[in-house]
Design a protein around this motif. Structure first.
Motif, PDB file in Angstrom:
ATOM      1  N   THR A 131      -0.750  44.091  44.555  1.00 47.27           N
ATOM      2  CA  THR A 131      -0.307  44.688  43.296  1.00 47.27           C
ATOM      3  C   THR A 131       0.173  46.121  43.518  1.00 47.27           C
ATOM      4  O   THR A 131       1.178  46.543  42.937  1.00 47.27           O
ATOM      5  N   GLN A 132      -0.510  46.870  44.370  1.00 49.74           N
ATOM      6  CA  GLN A 132      -0.060  48.226  44.691  1.00 49.74           C
ATOM      7  C   GLN A 132       1.315  48.202  45.355  1.00 49.74           C
ATOM      8  O   GLN A 132       2.174  49.037  45.060  1.00 49.74           O
ATOM      9  N   GLU A 133       1.520  47.241  46.245  1.00 48.92           N
ATOM     10  CA  GLU A 133       2.830  47.085  46.884  1.00 48.92           C
ATOM     11  C   GLU A 133       3.891  46.765  45.833  1.00 48.92           C
ATOM     12  O   GLU A 133       4.987  47.339  45.844  1.00 48.92           O
ATOM     13  N   LEU A 134       3.570  45.847  44.925  1.00 47.83           N
ATOM     14  CA  LEU A 134       4.490  45.485  43.851  1.00 47.83           C
ATOM     15  C   LEU A 134       4.865  46.720  43.024  1.00 47.83           C
ATOM     16  O   LEU A 134       6.045  46.950  42.744  1.00 47.83           O
ATOM     17  N   ILE A 135       3.873  47.497  42.632  1.00 47.38           N
ATOM     18  CA  ILE A 135       4.134  48.697  41.831  1.00 47.38           C
ATOM     19  C   ILE A 135       5.097  49.624  42.574  1.00 47.38           C
ATOM     20  O   ILE A 135       6.084  50.106  42.013  1.00 47.38           O
ATOM     21  N   TYR A 136       4.831  49.860  43.848  1.00 52.42           N
ATOM     22  CA  TYR A 136       5.682  50.766  44.625  1.00 52.42           C
ATOM     23  C   TYR A 136       7.115  50.232  44.698  1.00 52.42           C
ATOM     24  O   TYR A 136       8.083  50.960  44.416  1.00 52.42           O
ATOM     25  N   GLU A 137       7.260  48.983  45.083  1.00 54.33           N
ATOM     26  CA  GLU A 137       8.604  48.420  45.275  1.00 54.33           C
ATOM     27  C   GLU A 137       9.376  48.331  43.957  1.00 54.33           C
ATOM     28  O   GLU A 137      10.569  48.639  43.912  1.00 54.33           O
ATOM     29  N   ALA A 138       8.702  47.929  42.881  1.00 51.46           N
ATOM     30  CA  ALA A 138       9.385  47.802  41.584  1.00 51.46           C
ATOM     31  C   ALA A 138       9.773  49.165  41.028  1.00 51.46           C
ATOM     32  O   ALA A 138      10.861  49.321  40.461  1.00 51.46           O
ATOM     33  N   THR A 139       8.898  50.163  41.188  1.00 54.15           N
ATOM     34  CA  THR A 139       9.199  51.490  40.654  1.00 54.15           C
ATOM     35  C   THR A 139      10.221  52.236  41.498  1.00 54.15           C
ATOM     36  O   THR A 139      10.739  53.266  41.071  1.00 54.15           O
ATOM     37  N   HIS A 140      10.487  51.713  42.693  1.00 54.43           N
ATOM     38  CA  HIS A 140      11.528  52.281  43.544  1.00 54.43           C
ATOM     39  C   HIS A 140      12.781  51.396  43.536  1.00 54.43           C
ATOM     40  O   HIS A 140      13.664  51.545  44.367  1.00 54.43           O
TER      41      HIS A 140
ATOM     42  N   ASP B 286      21.392  50.833  40.668  1.00 54.92           N
ATOM     43  CA  ASP B 286      22.829  51.140  40.699  1.00 54.92           C
ATOM     44  C   ASP B 286      23.121  52.606  40.404  1.00 54.92           C
ATOM     45  O   ASP B 286      24.087  53.154  40.940  1.00 54.92           O
ATOM     46  N   VAL B 287      22.316  53.232  39.552  1.00 57.45           N
ATOM     47  CA  VAL B 287      22.556  54.643  39.207  1.00 57.45           C
ATOM     48  C   VAL B 287      21.675  55.592  40.021  1.00 57.45           C
ATOM     49  O   VAL B 287      21.622  56.787  39.736  1.00 57.45           O
ATOM     50  N   ASN B 288      20.996  55.043  41.029  1.00 62.53           N
ATOM     51  CA  ASN B 288      20.094  55.841  41.871  1.00 62.53           C
ATOM     52  C   ASN B 288      19.094  56.635  41.038  1.00 62.53           C
ATOM     53  O   ASN B 288      18.873  57.833  41.267  1.00 62.53           O
ATOM     54  N   ALA B 289      18.486  55.954  40.070  1.00 62.50           N
ATOM     55  CA  ALA B 289      17.493  56.597  39.205  1.00 62.50           C
ATOM     56  C   ALA B 289      16.297  57.053  40.038  1.00 62.50           C
ATOM     57  O   ALA B 289      15.953  56.441  41.064  1.00 62.50           O
ATOM     58  N   ALA B 290      15.665  58.124  39.584  1.00 56.11           N
ATOM     59  CA  ALA B 290      14.451  58.601  40.246  1.00 56.11           C
ATOM     60  C   ALA B 290      13.357  57.550  40.087  1.00 56.11           C
ATOM     61  O   ALA B 290      13.237  56.933  39.025  1.00 56.11           O
ATOM     62  N   PRO B 291      12.572  57.332  41.142  1.00 49.63           N
ATOM     63  CA  PRO B 291      11.494  56.341  41.046  1.00 49.63           C
ATOM     64  C   PRO B 291      10.510  56.678  39.924  1.00 49.63           C
ATOM     65  O   PRO B 291      10.310  57.847  39.589  1.00 49.63           O
ATOM     66  N   PHE B 292       9.940  55.631  39.353  1.00 44.28           N
ATOM     67  CA  PHE B 292       8.915  55.806  38.333  1.00 44.28           C
ATOM     68  C   PHE B 292       7.587  56.151  38.999  1.00 44.28           C
ATOM     69  O   PHE B 292       7.383  55.918  40.188  1.00 44.28           O
ATOM     70  N   TYR B 293       6.688  56.680  38.211  1.00 40.35           N
ATOM     71  CA  TYR B 293       5.333  57.037  38.641  1.00 40.35           C
ATOM     72  C   TYR B 293       4.595  55.773  39.104  1.00 40.35           C
ATOM     73  O   TYR B 293       4.660  54.746  38.449  1.00 40.35           O
ATOM     74  N   THR B 294       3.864  55.863  40.210  1.00 41.20           N
ATOM     75  CA  THR B 294       3.225  54.679  40.795  1.00 41.20           C
ATOM     76  C   THR B 294       1.711  54.622  40.618  1.00 41.20           C
ATOM     77  O   THR B 294       1.088  53.625  40.991  1.00 41.20           O
ATOM     78  N   LYS B 295       1.107  55.648  40.063  1.00 42.32           N
ATOM     79  CA  LYS B 295      -0.350  55.680  39.972  1.00 42.32           C
ATOM     80  C   LYS B 295      -0.885  54.563  39.074  1.00 42.32           C
ATOM     81  O   LYS B 295      -0.343  54.295  38.003  1.00 42.32           O
TER      82      LYS B 295
ATOM     83  N   ARG C  85      -2.000  52.072  33.768  1.00 41.75           N
ATOM     84  CA  ARG C  85      -0.945  52.860  34.398  1.00 41.75           C
ATOM     85  C   ARG C  85      -0.510  53.935  33.431  1.00 41.75           C
ATOM     86  O   ARG C  85      -0.320  53.668  32.256  1.00 41.75           O
ATOM     87  N   ASP C  86      -0.376  55.138  33.926  1.00 41.84           N
ATOM     88  CA  ASP C  86       0.119  56.249  33.121  1.00 41.84           C
ATOM     89  C   ASP C  86       1.608  56.396  33.375  1.00 41.84           C
ATOM     90  O   ASP C  86       2.027  57.052  34.324  1.00 41.84           O
ATOM     91  N   LEU C  87       2.381  55.735  32.542  1.00 43.03           N
ATOM     92  CA  LEU C  87       3.830  55.786  32.661  1.00 43.03           C
ATOM     93  C   LEU C  87       4.355  57.001  31.916  1.00 43.03           C
ATOM     94  O   LEU C  87       3.630  57.657  31.178  1.00 43.03           O
ATOM     95  N   GLU C  88       5.622  57.261  32.102  1.00 44.97           N
ATOM     96  CA  GLU C  88       6.270  58.337  31.356  1.00 44.97           C
ATOM     97  C   GLU C  88       7.493  57.744  30.686  1.00 44.97           C
ATOM     98  O   GLU C  88       8.297  57.075  31.313  1.00 44.97           O
ATOM     99  N   LEU C  89       7.604  57.970  29.385  1.00 42.25           N
ATOM    100  CA  LEU C  89       8.726  57.450  28.627  1.00 42.25           C
ATOM    101  C   LEU C  89       9.413  58.609  27.915  1.00 42.25           C
ATOM    102  O   LEU C  89       8.792  59.304  27.123  1.00 42.25           O
ATOM    103  N   ASN C  90      10.676  58.818  28.240  1.00 37.01           N
ATOM    104  CA  ASN C  90      11.450  59.921  27.641  1.00 37.01           C
ATOM    105  C   ASN C  90      10.749  61.265  27.801  1.00 37.01           C
ATOM    106  O   ASN C  90      10.694  62.070  26.873  1.00 37.01           O
TER     107      ASN C  90
END
Length: 124
Positions: free
Chosen positions: A10-19, A61-70, A89-94
């Motif tokens: 699951t940690q691997e999934l979080i990293y790969e998906a958020t990147h 496609d837009v080279n977005a910055a990766p999302f937080y992975t914690k 998960r502590d995500l950030e939205l807007n």
């Protein structure tokens, strides 16, 4: 697979998906994926694999910055062909904190583990 290995996967999934690793997302999520999201007002939104891949591809496609992975893992259980992980998960939205409880249901078939169901509920 044991519970600790499921958390590592699951940690691997979080990293790969958020990147925004599109090939990884395509193979780790099952074709019949269902994601259910509940916001702070109780409004439900759903997503399937095609929509998820489109979202990840768009960010790639837009080279977005990766999302937080914690992630904070609360529970994991695994048997021969099914597993479940519960985490926060502590995500950030807007630009604002958006903490959520997540539950991932993993299934094992055809020699591989994939996420078959995922839910998130906004934390107040």
């Amino acid at each position: 697979m044991n519970s600790e290995q499921l958390i590592e996967l699951t940690q691997e999934l979080i990293y790969e998906a958020t990147h925004f690793n599109v090939p990884y997302v395509k193979q780790i999520y099952a074709d019949n994926l269902l994601i259910v999201k509940v916001d702070k007002n109780g409004v439900v939104d759903t997503m399937n694999k095609e929509q998820l891949v489109g979202f990840v591809q768009g960010n790639s496609d837009v080279n977005a910055a990766p999302f937080y992975t914690k992630a904070e893992f609360h529970y994991a259980v695994c048997d021969d062909n099914m597993g479940m992980v519960v985490m926060t998960r502590d995500l950030e939205l807007n630009g604002k904190p958006d903490p959520k409880f997540f539950t991932l249901i993993w299934g094992h078939s055809s020699g591989k583990w994939q996420v078959v169901k995922e839910s998130s509920v906004a934390r107040s």
